[in-house]
Design an enzyme around this catalytic site. Structure first.
Site, PDB file in Angstrom:
ATOM      1  N   HIS A 142      -8.780   6.362   9.200  1.00 27.06           N
ATOM      2  CA  HIS A 142      -7.473   5.798   8.852  1.00 27.06           C
ATOM      3  C   HIS A 142      -6.678   5.585  10.141  1.00 27.06           C
ATOM      4  O   HIS A 142      -6.882   6.282  11.120  1.00 27.06           O
ATOM      5  CB  HIS A 142      -6.765   6.735   7.888  1.00 27.06           C
ATOM      6  CG  HIS A 142      -7.485   6.871   6.579  1.00 27.06           C
ATOM      7  ND1 HIS A 142      -6.929   6.510   5.383  1.00 27.06           N
ATOM      8  CD2 HIS A 142      -8.730   7.298   6.295  1.00 27.06           C
ATOM      9  CE1 HIS A 142      -7.797   6.726   4.412  1.00 27.06           C
ATOM     10  NE2 HIS A 142      -8.898   7.210   4.941  1.00 27.06           N
ATOM     11  N   HIS A 201      -5.466  -1.234   6.315  1.00 26.66           N
ATOM     12  CA  HIS A 201      -5.594  -0.565   7.607  1.00 26.66           C
ATOM     13  C   HIS A 201      -5.863  -1.612   8.699  1.00 26.66           C
ATOM     14  O   HIS A 201      -6.695  -1.413   9.581  1.00 26.66           O
ATOM     15  CB  HIS A 201      -6.731   0.459   7.570  1.00 26.66           C
ATOM     16  CG  HIS A 201      -6.414   1.668   6.747  1.00 26.66           C
ATOM     17  ND1 HIS A 201      -6.298   1.629   5.392  1.00 26.66           N
ATOM     18  CD2 HIS A 201      -6.171   2.944   7.096  1.00 26.66           C
ATOM     19  CE1 HIS A 201      -5.997   2.840   4.939  1.00 26.66           C
ATOM     20  NE2 HIS A 201      -5.913   3.657   5.952  1.00 26.66           N
TER      21      HIS A 201
HETATM   22  C1  LIG Z   1       0.134   1.920   1.190  1.00 27.62           C
HETATM   23  C2  LIG Z   1      -0.513   2.302   2.480  1.00 27.62           C
HETATM   24  C3  LIG Z   1      -1.382   3.388   2.495  1.00 27.62           C
HETATM   25  C4  LIG Z   1      -1.960   3.773   3.702  1.00 27.62           C
HETATM   26  N1  LIG Z   1      -2.644   4.949   3.756  1.00 27.62           N
HETATM   27  C5  LIG Z   1      -2.981   5.458   4.958  1.00 27.62           C
HETATM   28  C6  LIG Z   1      -3.467   6.778   5.069  1.00 27.62           C
HETATM   29  O1  LIG Z   1      -3.582   7.515   4.091  1.00 27.62           O
HETATM   30  N2  LIG Z   1      -3.800   7.223   6.311  1.00 27.62           N
HETATM   31  C7  LIG Z   1      -3.671   6.441   7.431  1.00 27.62           C
HETATM   32  O2  LIG Z   1      -3.996   6.890   8.530  1.00 27.62           O
HETATM   33  N3  LIG Z   1      -3.206   5.185   7.344  1.00 27.62           N
HETATM   34  C8  LIG Z   1      -2.816   4.698   6.145  1.00 27.62           C
HETATM   35  N4  LIG Z   1      -2.285   3.453   6.065  1.00 27.62           N
HETATM   36  C9  LIG Z   1      -2.229   2.615   7.276  1.00 27.62           C
HETATM   37  C10 LIG Z   1      -1.185   3.090   8.291  1.00 27.62           C
HETATM   38  O3  LIG Z   1      -0.079   3.625   7.624  1.00 27.62           O
HETATM   39  C11 LIG Z   1      -0.757   1.924   9.177  1.00 27.62           C
HETATM   40  O4  LIG Z   1      -1.888   1.324   9.768  1.00 27.62           O
HETATM   41  C12 LIG Z   1       0.168   2.355  10.317  1.00 27.62           C
HETATM   42  O5  LIG Z   1       1.160   3.225   9.840  1.00 27.62           O
HETATM   43  C13 LIG Z   1       0.805   1.127  10.935  1.00 27.62           C
HETATM   44  O6  LIG Z   1       1.646   1.507  11.987  1.00 27.62           O
HETATM   45  P1  LIG Z   1       2.420   0.389  12.841  1.00 27.62           P
HETATM   46  O7  LIG Z   1       3.303   1.109  13.793  1.00 27.62           O
HETATM   47  O8  LIG Z   1       1.437  -0.569  13.389  1.00 27.62           O
HETATM   48  O9  LIG Z   1       3.261  -0.442  11.787  1.00 27.62           O
HETATM   49  P2  LIG Z   1       4.331   0.034  10.715  1.00 27.62           P
HETATM   50  O10 LIG Z   1       4.310   1.506  10.570  1.00 27.62           O
HETATM   51  O11 LIG Z   1       4.109  -0.775   9.511  1.00 27.62           O
HETATM   52  O12 LIG Z   1       5.726  -0.327  11.393  1.00 27.62           O
HETATM   53  C14 LIG Z   1       6.213  -1.642  11.549  1.00 27.62           C
HETATM   54  C15 LIG Z   1       7.726  -1.567  11.416  1.00 27.62           C
HETATM   55  O13 LIG Z   1       8.289  -2.799  11.827  1.00 27.62           O
HETATM   56  C16 LIG Z   1       9.284  -3.183  10.868  1.00 27.62           C
HETATM   57  N5  LIG Z   1       9.352  -4.654  10.922  1.00 27.62           N
HETATM   58  C17 LIG Z   1       8.369  -5.529  10.628  1.00 27.62           C
HETATM   59  N6  LIG Z   1       8.816  -6.801  10.796  1.00 27.62           N
HETATM   60  C18 LIG Z   1      10.102  -6.726  11.200  1.00 27.62           C
HETATM   61  C19 LIG Z   1      11.101  -7.701  11.524  1.00 27.62           C
HETATM   62  N7  LIG Z   1      10.846  -9.015  11.501  1.00 27.62           N
HETATM   63  N8  LIG Z   1      12.320  -7.252  11.883  1.00 27.62           N
HETATM   64  C20 LIG Z   1      12.609  -5.916  11.939  1.00 27.62           C
HETATM   65  N9  LIG Z   1      11.702  -4.957  11.644  1.00 27.62           N
HETATM   66  C21 LIG Z   1      10.454  -5.358  11.284  1.00 27.62           C
HETATM   67  C22 LIG Z   1       8.755  -2.649   9.546  1.00 27.62           C
HETATM   68  O14 LIG Z   1       9.759  -2.532   8.575  1.00 27.62           O
HETATM   69  C23 LIG Z   1       8.170  -1.313   9.972  1.00 27.62           C
HETATM   70  O15 LIG Z   1       9.132  -0.282   9.951  1.00 27.62           O
HETATM   71  C24 LIG Z   1      -1.716   3.013   4.886  1.00 27.62           C
HETATM   72  C25 LIG Z   1      -0.862   1.919   4.850  1.00 27.62           C
HETATM   73  C26 LIG Z   1      -0.241   1.567   3.670  1.00 27.62           C
HETATM   74  C27 LIG Z   1       0.740   0.435   3.675  1.00 27.62           C
END
Ligand SMILES: Cc1cc2nc3c(=O)[nH]c(=O)nc-3n(C[C@H](O)[C@H](O)[C@H](O)COP(=O)(O)OP(=O)(O)OC[C@H]3O[C@@H](n4cnc5c(N)ncnc54)[C@H](O)[C@@H]3O)c2cc1C
Length: 592
Positions: A572, A526
């Site tokens: 979360h 997280h």
């Molecule tokens: C296994 C797991 C369980 C979790 N469980 C929970 C839960 O139960 N509840 C909760 O609230 N949170 C949970 N989390 C945390 C939560 O899901 C994340 O903190 C949140 O979704 C992150 O959102 P974001 O938009 O920052 O990044 P992300 O949703 O990770 O999005 C980043 C995107 O950028 C893309 N990307 C990255 N680098 C590049 C690149 N160089 N070129 C092109 N594309 C790229 C990735 O593929 C991805 O699609 C969990 C996370 C994981 C991994």
């Protein structure tokens, strides 16, 4: 491939240059969103609601459509270390017995919301108020954020039966059926009765709604599911229906963004994106208005550093020319460290056999296939507990300041599970178990994300969360484990003969507990903070983005993902990042 998607093999309108050269795409877009993840999917979808605005999403992973492991909630761990995960690893962690940890991140449309555990929280009100206070921007206060949370949510009311009376507060939920589902657990499983009763017996108060801003206590779990399936940023905001109906919205899949480039002759206007196409060509594409970087807490700082935006000494060491020295990039990583303690029970209706007996799993799978009901529609958790270290705890003597966002903010999170969940000790071949999943939330540790010195341009991030490296974090972990032991020792569990499967003598000694923790703890996935937001007028380089999400010191570039949170989220992170994605979309649409 679903309509609206296209892959990086799609020919650019320019003649293809030789492999290794840079091919500028002739098409331009008003906005380019880098990373179609939890935040990026929402932002791209919201911006393209205006049909006169064109939007390109560049996503490193494949589509989520039709993928059963991303759809059936219970099987979500199957995505770990699969093609839907970036397969990152942390550096060895001294307080975790020098073990490196896996650091899961979604590599698929919808990002981590397509592979995560679906627990839907939105952080306590005091966390949002602390962000507002730090940034000097009152629009981050809880009451100002709540409309964005509701805008994003399709809450499913539980059955109108006495059992579910007082299990949620309709006043804090959104009921937009086409948005992200939020479902309260309602399966009447045996574990709910002792879970709730034991809390009363050990003095943990009942909280009507975990998402009402005051989560400390025990409450019913809410999951981002809808009609028995995962509901994610991709299923709600970038589904095939939306993509096929919007000619102004394009998604480029399986495409790795390497860096951002300033437009020559401008004052650091970063509106060009460089990526690798499927043939290994380097391609550039430009935005007429803005680039929104939403690649997540690990990739966003790495893309900034590759673009020359980061700590000068680190860029120099990796032979990257510094365009703007921003010391905060890749710093301030905060995460939640976890552990799972297990008790055996004489209940027979646990989920243990689903995990170890294919016949039992297949029975539930058949039911899910028939009508999307049954045990696979949710995870093994029914209630969650947010707790605090007592005010009179020894850690607070000598003037130590509580790092949490205030007296209504949790220090730790516990959720009882209806099965064996320890990832560090294999599940026994027989027996029934309950586990306590334990997470330090109000951490005061700050780690780092840096470039791979052996391959700064395409290598994986070097991740050092520095888990449990402060006395405070270790104190909270010990306190949370001891609270868990008191909880499973409560009279409510006697009927189920709850018996610890670990040596309870460790509870009497901090050093013995620390030894157990160092072999049992794991990373919390997280993470936040690696491109943190700060006040509009903070000293250059102290923070990365201003409260309007614009990168300070450059133009044409915003960041919107978990990397911008300045402090750990005490819950979360998915719900919190959904809220800021809605907020930044509104800011952009209104020209701010
Ligand atoms: C296994 C797991 C369980 C979790 N469980 C929970 C839960 O139960 N509840 C909760 O609230 N949170 C949970 N989390 C945390 C939560 O899901 C994340 O903190 C949140 O979704 C992150 O959102 P974001 O938009 O920052 O990044 P992300 O949703 O990770 O999005 C980043 C995107 O950028 C893309 N990307 C990255 N680098 C590049 C690149 N160089 N070129 C092109 N594309 C790229 C990735 O593929 C991805 O699609 C969990 C996370 C994981 C991994």
């Amino acid at each position: 491939m679903a309509p609206g998607f296209y892959s990086s093999e799609t020919p650019s309108l320019m003649p293809l240059a030789a492999v290794g050269s840079v091919i500028p795409r002739a098409d331009t877009y008003d906005y380019i969103v880098v990373g179609g993840g939890s935040a990026g999917s929402i932002i791209a979808s919201r911006l393209s609601e205006n049909s006169s605005v064109s939007v390109l999403v560049i996503e490193g992973g494949p589509s989520h459509e039709g993928e059963v492991d991303l759809t059936i909630p219970y099987v979500y761990p199957r995505t770990f270390r699969s093609r839907f995960d970036w397969n990152y690893t942390t550096v060895p962690q001294p307080n975790l017995g020098n073990r490196p940890g896996i650091y899961l991140r979604g590599h698929v449309l919808g990002g981590s919301s397509s592979i995560n555990g679906m627990t839907l929280n939105r952080a306590p009100a005091s966390d949002w108020d602390k962000i507002a206070s730090y940034t000097g921007d009152r629009s981050f206060r809880w009451d100002a954020i709540l409309p964005y949370i509701k805008k994003n949510e399709g809450f499913n009311r539980p059955p109108n039966t006495p059992e579910y009376a007082n299990t949620y507060d309709p006043g804090v939920h959104g009921f937009n059926a086409d948005k992200i589902g939020n479902t309260l657990v309602t399966d009447g499983n045996w574990i709910s009765q002792p879970s709730l009763q034991a809390a009363t017996e050990v003095g943990i108060n009942y909280v009507r709604d975990v998402n009402g801003g005051l989560p400390v206590g025990i409450s019913w779990q809410q999951f981002s599911t809808k009609d028995g399936s995962r509901s994610s940023a991709a299923t709600a905001y970038l589904n095939a229906g939306i993509l096929s109906s919007r000619s102004n919205l394009k998604v480029l899949l399986n495409t790795f963004v390497t860096r951002l480039l300033p437009v020559s002759g401008t004052d650091l206007k970063f509106t060009t994106v460089e990526y690798k196409d499927a043939s290994g060509n380097t391609v550039t594409v430009s935005a007429r208005r803005e680039v929104i970087l939403s690649a997540g807490v690990m990739s966003t700082p790495i893309i900034l550093m590759r673009s020359g935006l980061g700590p000068r000494a680190h860029l120099q060491a990796n032979n990257i020319t510094t365009i703007l020295d921003i010391p905060a990039v890749g710093q301030n990583l905060q995460d939640r460290c976890g552990a799972a303690a297990v008790w055996s029970v004489n209940a027979t209706d646990t989920d243990d056999d689903i995990d170890r007996n294919p016949a039992v799993f297949n029975r539930w799978l058949n039911q899910w296939n028939q009508n999307h009901t049954g045990r696979l529609t949710q995870m093994s958790y029914r209630q969650m507990i947010f707790g605090r270290v007592p005010n009179n705890a020894s850690i607070f003597s000598g003037g130590f300041q509580d790092p949490s966002s205030g007296p209504t903010c949790p220090h730790y999170e516990l959720y009882p599970a209806n099965k064996w969940t320890s990832p560090t000790t294999p599940q026994p071949a027989t027996g029934n178990f309950v586990s306590m999943n334990i997470f330090v939330s109000a951490s005061n540790v700050r780690g780092t994300v840096t470039l791979d010195p052996t391959n700064p341009l395409t290598g994986n991030p070097v991740i050092d969360p520095k888990y449990l490296s402060s006395e405070w974090d270790r104190y909270v972990m010990r306190d949370a484990i001891r609270t868990s032991a008191r909880y499973f020792n409560a009279p409510a569990w006697k009927k189920w003969n709850a018996t610890p499967v670990f040596d309870t003598a460790i509870l009497n000694s901090d050093s013995a507990l620390d030894t157990w923790i160092s072999s049992s703890a794991f990373g919390g996935v997280h993470g936040i903070g690696t491109a943190r937001m700060g006040p509009a007028n903070s000293p250059a380089g102290q923070d990365v983005v201003a409260p309007n999400f614009k990168v300070k010191g450059v133009s044409g570039l915003r960041i919107a993902d978990t990397s911008v949170f300045p402090f750990v989220i005490n819950g979360h992170t998915m719900g919190a990042v959904y809220a800021i994605a809605e907020k930044v979309s509104d800011l952009i649409k209104s020209g701010n």
